[in-house]
Scaffold this active site. Structure first.
Site, PDB file in Angstrom:
ATOM      1  N   LYS A   9      -2.504  79.222  53.410  1.00 18.95           N
ATOM      2  CA  LYS A   9      -1.651  78.825  52.273  1.00 18.95           C
ATOM      3  C   LYS A   9      -1.767  79.937  51.240  1.00 18.95           C
ATOM      4  CE  LYS A   9      -1.348  77.374  48.600  1.00 18.95           C
ATOM      5  NZ  LYS A   9      -0.731  78.144  47.503  1.00 18.95           N
ATOM      6  N   CYS A  21     -11.085  89.895  40.216  1.00 19.86           N
ATOM      7  CA  CYS A  21     -12.224  88.990  39.984  1.00 19.86           C
ATOM      8  C   CYS A  21     -13.480  89.810  39.724  1.00 19.86           C
ATOM      9  CB  CYS A  21     -12.444  88.077  41.175  1.00 19.86           C
ATOM     10  SG  CYS A  21     -12.996  88.948  42.637  1.00 19.86           S
ATOM     11  N   GLU A  80     -12.515  83.320  30.997  1.00 21.43           N
ATOM     12  CA  GLU A  80     -12.076  84.452  31.833  1.00 21.43           C
ATOM     13  C   GLU A  80     -10.668  84.811  31.368  1.00 21.43           C
ATOM     14  OE1 GLU A  80     -11.380  83.604  36.024  1.00 21.43           O
ATOM     15  OE2 GLU A  80     -11.857  85.674  36.557  1.00 21.43           O
ATOM     16  N   PHE A 105      -3.437  84.951  43.647  1.00 21.86           N
ATOM     17  CA  PHE A 105      -2.344  85.929  43.505  1.00 21.86           C
ATOM     18  C   PHE A 105      -2.848  87.369  43.373  1.00 21.86           C
ATOM     19  CE2 PHE A 105      -3.464  85.649  39.008  1.00 21.86           C
ATOM     20  CZ  PHE A 105      -3.289  86.957  38.593  1.00 21.86           C
ATOM     21  N   GLU A 112       1.544  81.110  45.834  1.00 19.91           N
ATOM     22  CA  GLU A 112       2.995  80.939  45.696  1.00 19.91           C
ATOM     23  C   GLU A 112       3.580  81.948  44.714  1.00 19.91           C
ATOM     24  OE1 GLU A 112       0.607  79.254  44.489  1.00 19.91           O
ATOM     25  OE2 GLU A 112       1.108  77.960  42.801  1.00 19.91           O
TER      26      GLU A 112
END
Ligand code: NAD
Length: 505
Positions: A181, A289, A390, A157, A184
């Site tokens: 993909k 990240c 994290e 995301f 979502e």
């Protein structure tokens, strides 16, 4: 969502064989503006038949796309980069609405993906094989770098523009077809980019999109017609994807979680370093990240905490589309609760809370949003939850070290190896750092050293599985199969007789 509202909210289509189609699923989830909780769209969890149809369409399109001339493929991406530039503002607006980052940062997200598209328009010279004449008498050997077939991409995301653009442009430019993909949680900007890709001339079936979660990802990992899987996301899911897709014989690359440390030596340029730390820790609400989540202050730099806290305090928390916002919301209520829970554990486990960003003061509808302001802990040590996990929120952990060696040892002992940075004015210290640190992306006075597409993204230890990274030269090897041809052309009728040995003469 109530049934009456459901009709007012747009649905996100699948893309199968060049057509945007409404899913027939009964499972949908809301795409929510994280600053306001407004429902922006509904995204389907595609059915097994729809996933199979997307793969079948990619498989059929591969027969012709793999033979499409290199120049024709490249020209699609030349057009595509122009369309992305022309639509930059509206892409960024969609991205901010569904993901939360500021508009300027959303443009940065699109731009870092656009750079990969520019490279994809230009990769013919990287997909050339090698050739050697007279490897034996009259015998030549050469290699072809051929596309694999249908490749799949599964994206997170936090960069809903850049990371899909790390994947499908390079796969398609090298002659493969693709099933994407998207996350979502924020698929809308990804779909806008996909629409522009079709407008740029990507033929029907060459790029397909399915939406969903675990079931759809597992179907992509298992399907025999998919030859390679690219994944970017958390370590837990990436490790699962790596093993599952490898077990069915696929090539797999998984870029995963992080705990990025920055070392601050006392000879660093203080003002620049503190600015860099605040920007890299709290920008995008810490949901990069490559965010700096641990700063190790060495020697006299240990006294710089109050000035860092003062800088962090000046950052404005608010909606990403509001002028002057520095820190937007985190992606979901669950993410906010998780970050707040970790802050509580940090306090309970003995770290010093220097700046508390929980429940920032906000007006009106933003009170409903998933906001956490810049948060700083000092006295953080390995073993504490805020160090081990994290956090993926705007929380900076400050640790201390007597020496640079001690700081390097701490980073190399952490399981993650995604990004790191050192702040110093000493060339010798920087050189020692780059040589001894076991981390993929290394910055020297650069807090977020994401490589440009002339290079590839990489990662060490728990941050990466698979040998070859996304984009750049490495991904050409990932998305192609090397075939080695050894050829002899007879130029006379003289028989050399039967040769039963392995040697070439
Ligand atoms: P995530 O792992 O939850 O989701 C990534 C993808 O996997 C999504 O498309 C999601 O639908 C799918 N997924 C989720 N759960 C699944 C399951 N149980 N089985 C199969 N598929 C599943 O990651 P996220 O929260 O979207 O993204 C944040 C994470 O991604 C962070 O850990 C961040 O460090 C990492 N990340 C890494 C890089 C990198 O290059 N190393 C870049 C960006 C983000």
């Amino acid at each position: 969502m109530t049934a009456s509202l459901a009709h007012a909210v747009p649905t996100i289509p699948l893309l199968i064989n060049g057509e945007f189609v409404e899913s027939r699923t009964t499972h949908w989830r809301d795409v929510v503006n994280p600053a306001t909780q407004q429902v922006l769209a509904r995204v389907p969890m595609a059915t097994p038949d729809e996933v199979a149809a997307a793969i079948a369409s990619a498989q059929a399109a591969f027969k012709t796309w793999k033979k499409t001339p290199i120049g024709a493929r490249a020209r699609v991406f030349l057009k595509y980069q122009q369309l992305i530039r022309e639509n930059m503002k509206s892409l960024a607006a969609t991205l901010t609405a569904e993901q939360g980052k500021t508009l300027a940062d959303a443009e940065g997200d699109v731009f870092r993906g656009l750079e990969v598209v520019e490279h994809a328009a230009n990769i013919g010279s990287l997909q050339m094989g090698e050739r050697a004449h007279n490897v034996a008498g009259g015998v030549d050997t050469y290699t072809l770098l051929q596309p694999l077939g249908v490749c799949a991409g599964i994206t997170p995301f936090n960069f809903p523009a850049m990371i899909p653009l790390w994947m499908f442009p390079m796969a398609i430019a090298t002659g493969n077809t693709f099933v994407l993909k998207p996350s979502e949680q924020d698929p809308m900007v990804t779909m806008e980019l996909v629409r522009l890709a079709l407008q740029a001339g990507i033929p029907a079936g060459v790029l397909n999109v399915v939406h969903g979660g675990e079931d759809v990802v597992n179907a992509l990992c298992d399907h025999p017609d998919i030859k390679a899987v690219s994944f970017v996301g958390s370590t837990k899911v990436g490790t699962h994807v790596y093993h599952r897709a490898s077990a069915s014989g696929k090539r797999v690359q998984c870029m995963m979680g992080a705990k990025n440390h920055a070392i601050v030596l006392p000879d660093a340029h203080k003002e620049q370093t503190l600015n860099a730390l605040a920007g890299a820790s709290f920008g995008a609400a810490g949901q990069r990240c490559m965010a700096v989540s641990v700063a190790i202050l060495v020697g006299e730099a240990r006294g710089w905490v109050p000035e860092l806290v003062a800088k962090a305090r000046t950052l404005k928390v608010g909606a990403g589309d509001a002028a002057g916002t520095d820190v937007g919301p985190v992606i979901s209520c669950a993410a906010r609760e998780r970050v707040e829970g970790l802050i509580e554990r940090g306090i309970a486990e003995g770290a010093r809370l220097e700046l508390d960003g929980r429940k920032p003061a906000l007006d009106g509808v933003l009170r409903e949003g998933n906001f956490v302001g810049p948060t700083i802990f000092s006295g953080v040590k390995p073993g504490m939850s805020i160090y081990e996990q994290e956090i993926f929120g705007p929380v900076l952990c400050i640790a201390e070290a007597e020496t640079m060696d001690e700081a390097i040892a701490m980073i190399n002992a952490n399981p993650n190896g995604n990004g790191t940075a050192i702040f110093t004015q000493s060339g010798a210290a920087a050189r020692k750092f780059e040589e001894e640190i076991d981390v993929g992306q290394v910055g020297i006075n650069v807090p977020i050293p994401v490589p440009v597409p002339l290079f590839s993204f990489t990662g060490s230890r728990a941050s990466k599985l698979g040998d070859l990274g996304p984009y750049g030269k490495q991904v050409i090897m990932f998305y192609t199969q090397t075939k080695t041809i050894t050829a002899r052309w007879f130029d006379d009728d003289v028989s050399t007789g039967v040769n039963t040995t392995i040697s070439l003469k």
